[in-house]
Design a protein around this motif. Structure first.
Motif, short mmCIF file in Angstrom:
data_model
loop_
_atom_site.label_atom_id
_atom_site.label_comp_id
_atom_site.label_asym_id
_atom_site.label_seq_id
_atom_site.Cartn_x
_atom_site.Cartn_y
_atom_site.Cartn_z
N LEU A 171 55.47 -27.71 51.94
CA LEU A 171 56.69 -28.50 52.07
C LEU A 171 57.24 -28.91 50.71
N ASP A 172 58.57 -29.07 50.63
CA ASP A 172 59.17 -29.67 49.44
C ASP A 172 58.87 -31.17 49.43
N ILE A 173 58.91 -31.76 48.25
CA ILE A 173 58.77 -33.21 48.15
C ILE A 173 60.16 -33.83 48.06
N PHE A 217 47.83 -42.80 55.97
CA PHE A 217 47.65 -42.27 54.61
C PHE A 217 46.82 -40.99 54.69
N THR A 218 47.38 -39.98 55.39
CA THR A 218 46.62 -38.77 55.69
C THR A 218 46.26 -37.98 54.44
N SER A 219 46.98 -38.21 53.35
CA SER A 219 46.65 -37.54 52.10
C SER A 219 45.32 -38.00 51.54
N ARG A 226 49.59 -39.26 44.25
CA ARG A 226 49.40 -37.84 43.95
C ARG A 226 48.93 -37.09 45.19
N GLY A 227 48.11 -37.77 46.01
CA GLY A 227 47.59 -37.13 47.21
C GLY A 227 48.70 -36.66 48.15
N LYS A 228 49.82 -37.38 48.18
CA LYS A 228 50.93 -36.97 49.05
C LYS A 228 51.59 -35.70 48.53
N ILE A 229 51.59 -35.53 47.21
CA ILE A 229 52.14 -34.29 46.65
C ILE A 229 51.18 -33.13 46.92
#
Length: 341
Positions: free
Chosen positions: A191-193, A41-43, A180-183
């Protein structure tokens, strides 16, 4: 670039101590940060760490934190986090819930006036280590639009549930299609999501992280995800004297006071059945599931990721390196001494 588990802990601790955080808080934030990165969970790991520095600079994170227990019964407590580090407040809240569970069978602790605490599962893991079941709920700034609407109102509202067993059994997920952190991480990396994550401000599907952050994130599983997120909003807002709906701030924007709420629940299995019987039957159920084919149980993916990260190190992208290097330069810390190629 990579960083080892031990070096990440040491780096976070050195930064926070130089900023004036206590040794205890520095250790808790570091442990929660590396836990997120090890689990993939690097975000919510080092990638989220610069947000905490901004919070300290703006005074929305109180370095002199000291929780206040505002209400308490043998099974329940309500905590005011006094704007301390979310990780430190959450740790104390779950530890109190565990203590109550061991006394009366269940402990339920609500929290308000805290801050972003990293990954939700870090705190349900605390319960597992103490031999009890752990459940953690939280709300966040508006991110999900109610079904049939286009304006975001409900948070990504994560849920974590961990069960003590010889096998690591744990669920940790947002009630949105993604955290939200991944976005935010996709935005940082340029990067695109993926499809199915978010809508833009006009309610149209988007792959642009900026448009997604301006618009809304889709609930996971459609209506079911929306309904679960809705219920968590009540349990971590009105129930614990925290913000709800449009009133939740500070989980994504660290310059604002954090008004989100959390709920920590611990259940002692020994008050229901013999604890060894509980473990044996839980393990037997896991074995049944595995016998059905090439499948997995909650926690398997995290266990695999932790093993890989501990063996190979944790990746740091170029943009994150730049952010960390700026923080370290201002504090006369040699970031490169902590990193590996």
């Amino acid at each position: 670039m990579k960083i080892t588990k031990d070096n990440e802990i040491a780096l976070v601790e050195e930064i926070l101590k130089k900023l004036g955080a206590s040794e205890e808080d520095s250790e808790l934030v570091a442990e929660a940060t590396v836990d997120a990165d090890l689990k993939g969970f690097t975000s919510h790991g080092l990638g989220r760490f610069p947000q905490y520095i901004i919070g300290i600079e703006h005074g929305t994170i109180n370095l002199e934190d000291n929780i206040t227990i505002e209400r308490e019964t043998p099974a329940i407590a309500l905590i005011n986090g006094n704007s301390g580090f979310g990780q430190a407040v959450a740790y104390k809240a779950m530890k109190l819930a565990i203590e109550k569970a061991k006394e009366v069978g269940i402990g339920c602790v609500g929290v308000h006036n805290s801050n972003h605490f990293g990954v939700t599962g870090f705190y349900s893991d605390l319960a597992i280590r103490d031999g009890v079941i752990g459940l953690v709920l939280a709300n966040t700034e508006p991110a999900i639009a109610p079904i049939g609407a286009k304006d975001k109102l409900i948070g990504t509202n994560p849920i974590a549930l961990g069960v003590p067993s010889d096998t690591y059994i744990a669920l940790d997920m947002a009630t949105s299609a993604t955290a939200r952190g991944k976005i935010l991480e996709s935005k940082r990396k340029g990067l695109d999501i993926p499809d199915g994550w978010a809508l833009d401000k006009d309610g149209k599907p988007t792959n642009d992280p900026d448009a997604a952050l301006e618009g809304s994130i889709l609930p996971f599983g459609g209506v079911k995800g929306y309904l679960i997120a809705f219920m968590i909003e009540i349990l971590t807002g009105p129930l614990v004297n925290a913000g709800w709906g449009f009133g939740v701030t500070g989980t994504a924007d660290p310059t604002q006071d954090c008004t989100k709420g959390d709920l920590y629940v611990a259940i002692d299995p020994s008050k229901f059945v013999d604890p060894e019987q509980f473990k044996e039957e839980t393990e037997a159920f896991c074995a049944q599931v595995r016998s059905t084919g090439d499948t997995f149980i909650p926690g398997d993916l995290e266990t695999k990721r932790v093993a890989e990260a501990e063996a190979n190190g944790i990746q740091i992208d170029e943009k994150l390196y730049e952010q960390l290097n700026e923080i370290c330069s201002n504090l006369d810390i040699d970031l490169d001494s902590y990193l590996e190629e």
